[in-house]
Design a protein around this motif. Structure first.
Motif, short mmCIF file in Angstrom:
data_model
loop_
_atom_site.label_atom_id
_atom_site.label_comp_id
_atom_site.label_asym_id
_atom_site.label_seq_id
_atom_site.Cartn_x
_atom_site.Cartn_y
_atom_site.Cartn_z
N ALA A 58 0.83 -1.20 0.00
CA ALA A 58 0.00 0.00 0.00
C ALA A 58 0.87 1.26 0.00
O ALA A 58 0.37 2.37 -0.12
CB ALA A 58 -0.91 -0.02 1.22
N CYS A 59 2.17 1.07 0.14
CA CYS A 59 3.15 2.17 0.09
C CYS A 59 3.47 2.58 -1.33
O CYS A 59 3.99 3.66 -1.59
CB CYS A 59 4.44 1.68 0.74
SG CYS A 59 5.09 0.24 -0.15
N ASP A 60 3.17 1.70 -2.29
CA ASP A 60 3.77 1.76 -3.62
C ASP A 60 2.91 2.54 -4.62
O ASP A 60 2.43 2.00 -5.61
CB ASP A 60 3.99 0.32 -4.10
CG ASP A 60 4.93 0.24 -5.29
OD1 ASP A 60 5.27 1.28 -5.85
OD2 ASP A 60 5.30 -0.88 -5.66
N GLY A 157 6.86 -5.83 6.14
CA GLY A 157 8.31 -6.07 6.04
C GLY A 157 9.11 -4.88 6.53
O GLY A 157 10.31 -4.99 6.77
N CYS A 158 8.45 -3.73 6.71
CA CYS A 158 9.14 -2.52 7.16
C CYS A 158 8.56 -1.98 8.45
O CYS A 158 8.87 -0.86 8.84
CB CYS A 158 9.04 -1.44 6.09
SG CYS A 158 7.30 -1.06 5.73
N ASP A 159 7.67 -2.71 9.09
CA ASP A 159 7.04 -2.17 10.31
C ASP A 159 6.61 -3.34 11.22
O ASP A 159 5.59 -3.98 10.97
CB ASP A 159 5.83 -1.31 9.92
CG ASP A 159 5.17 -0.66 11.14
OD1 ASP A 159 5.55 -1.00 12.28
OD2 ASP A 159 4.27 0.17 10.94
N ALA A 287 14.49 3.68 0.36
CA ALA A 287 13.16 3.23 -0.09
C ALA A 287 12.78 1.95 0.67
O ALA A 287 13.24 1.75 1.79
CB ALA A 287 13.18 3.02 -1.59
N CYS A 288 12.01 1.10 0.05
CA CYS A 288 11.55 -0.12 0.73
C CYS A 288 12.73 -0.92 1.28
O CYS A 288 13.65 -1.29 0.54
CB CYS A 288 10.78 -0.99 -0.25
SG CYS A 288 10.44 -2.63 0.41
N PRO A 289 12.73 -1.22 2.57
CA PRO A 289 13.85 -1.95 3.17
C PRO A 289 14.06 -3.34 2.58
O PRO A 289 15.13 -3.92 2.70
CB PRO A 289 13.45 -2.06 4.64
CG PRO A 289 12.43 -1.02 4.87
CD PRO A 289 11.72 -0.83 3.56
#
Ligand code: SF4
Length: 327
Positions: A58-60, A157-159, A287-289
């Motif tokens: 949903a970040c993308d 994956g990042c939170d 950006a995305c980890p």
């Protein structure tokens, strides 16, 4: 409608698609089903674009002028971005239904106090999983959602913040879901045992998480070593709404410059092979980890996370290694 193993709500899809110039956006795994969805919409009088750009979460999202609404199928929304998507985005989650009793296979790996975590396709079953575990004598904790997650107990994956908030109260995390990236990240973030219950395979993974984490750590150590002689750093900043970390990028540039090396800010939404022929010795991805971890074998030049850069520049000890998170 069934997409691979997952169900999506057709009625809601039609409701959200009414009366707008719309585009659908799908995670990679659902791309083979794009025409099934487009045909379904067309049969119901709705013409839609397929937005075939990357869809990692949903970040993308970047802004699009050509359409009035995007329907993202498969992901749960990121609440703090709700008013920032341009055009608006409706999220239609994909869900996987399963019988929770297969969790009994995990009992021998669990302590008495269990922290439950999961990802979008399985979130709707979390309450039932909790009740099942409680019925079998476990004390179960579910952490509160963060600004980036839609549900209590959901991790990205990042939170991992919903898990970290209960970490002190539990013996074991039980991850309901597929894939190892989330549980390995959680293991590294919490240093707690993480057991995986995969509802699709009806299989439990216990030892594998630590082993996988050790494998990744070894590779990351080698990646940092490879960057040791780098003089020219490219700091990658994404324009994607939920991945944009400009302030962090500026802070990292200052840090590198202060160490007598050179750093440059690069705007790049999707990392690809051009990083090997651009003239930088090493890249730092803000950006995305997942990119630095998942794609590390694709490129010659090293890509580090911000945390790994701190280790490289002696600002952090290797023992304090963590997965990068966007919180
Ligand atoms: S891990 Fe990457 S793709 Fe997933 S939500 Fe976080 S930034 Fe987005």
């Amino acid at each position: 409608m069934k997409l691979k193993y997952y169900e999506i709500d057709e009625e809601r899809l039609l409701e959200e698609a009414k009366g707008k110039k719309i585009a659908i956006k799908l995670p990679e795994g659902f791309i083979p089903y794009a025409t099934k969805i487009l045909d379904f919409l067309e049969e119901n009088g709705i013409k839609a674009f397929l937005l075939a750009e990357s869809c990692y979460g949903a970040c993308d999202f970047v802004s699009y002028k050509e359409i009035e609404k995007i329907i993202c199928i498969g992901e749960a929304e990121m609440p703090y971005l709700r008013k920032k998507y341009e055009p608006e985005v409706a999220f239609i989650e994909a869900r996987y239904d399963f019988d929770v009793s297969f969790l009994n296979k995990a009992f021998k790996f669990l302590g008495k106090k269990v922290g439950l975590v999961s990802i979008t396709p399985y979130m709707h079953k979390l309450k039932e999983c909790k009740e099942y575990l409680e019925k079998n004598g476990y004390e179960v904790f579910i952490g509160k959602k963060s600004r980036r997650t839609a549900y209590d107990g959901q991790i990205l994956g990042c939170d991992f913040s919903s898990a970290i908030s209960i970490s002190n109260y539990i013996d074991t995390f039980l991850f309901i879901g597929d894939g190892f990236f989330h549980p390995v990240g959680l293991y590294l973030a919490s240093k707690k045992n993480v057991v995986v219950a995969n509802p699709i395979e009806k299989r439990i993974y216990a030892e594998e998480i630590k082993k996988e984490a050790d494998k990744i750590l070894k590779k990351r150590y080698a990646m940092i070593a490879k960057a040791m002689d780098a003089e020219k750093f490219g700091i990658i900043v994404s324009r994607k709404l939920g991945q944009k970390r400009m302030e962090l990028a500026r802070r990292l540039k200052k840090l590198i410059d202060e160490k007598g090396k050179k750093a440059y800010l690069i705007i790049l939404n999707d990392i690809d092979e051009k990083i090997d022929y651009m003239e930088f010795d090493c890249y730092i991805s803000t950006a995305c980890p997942r990119v630095a971890i998942d794609d590390m074998d694709k490129y010659e030049k090293p890509i580090l996370t911000p945390i790994e850069l701190e280790i490289l520049l002696n600002e952090r000890k290797w023992e304090n290694y963590e997965f990068d998170q966007i919180l």
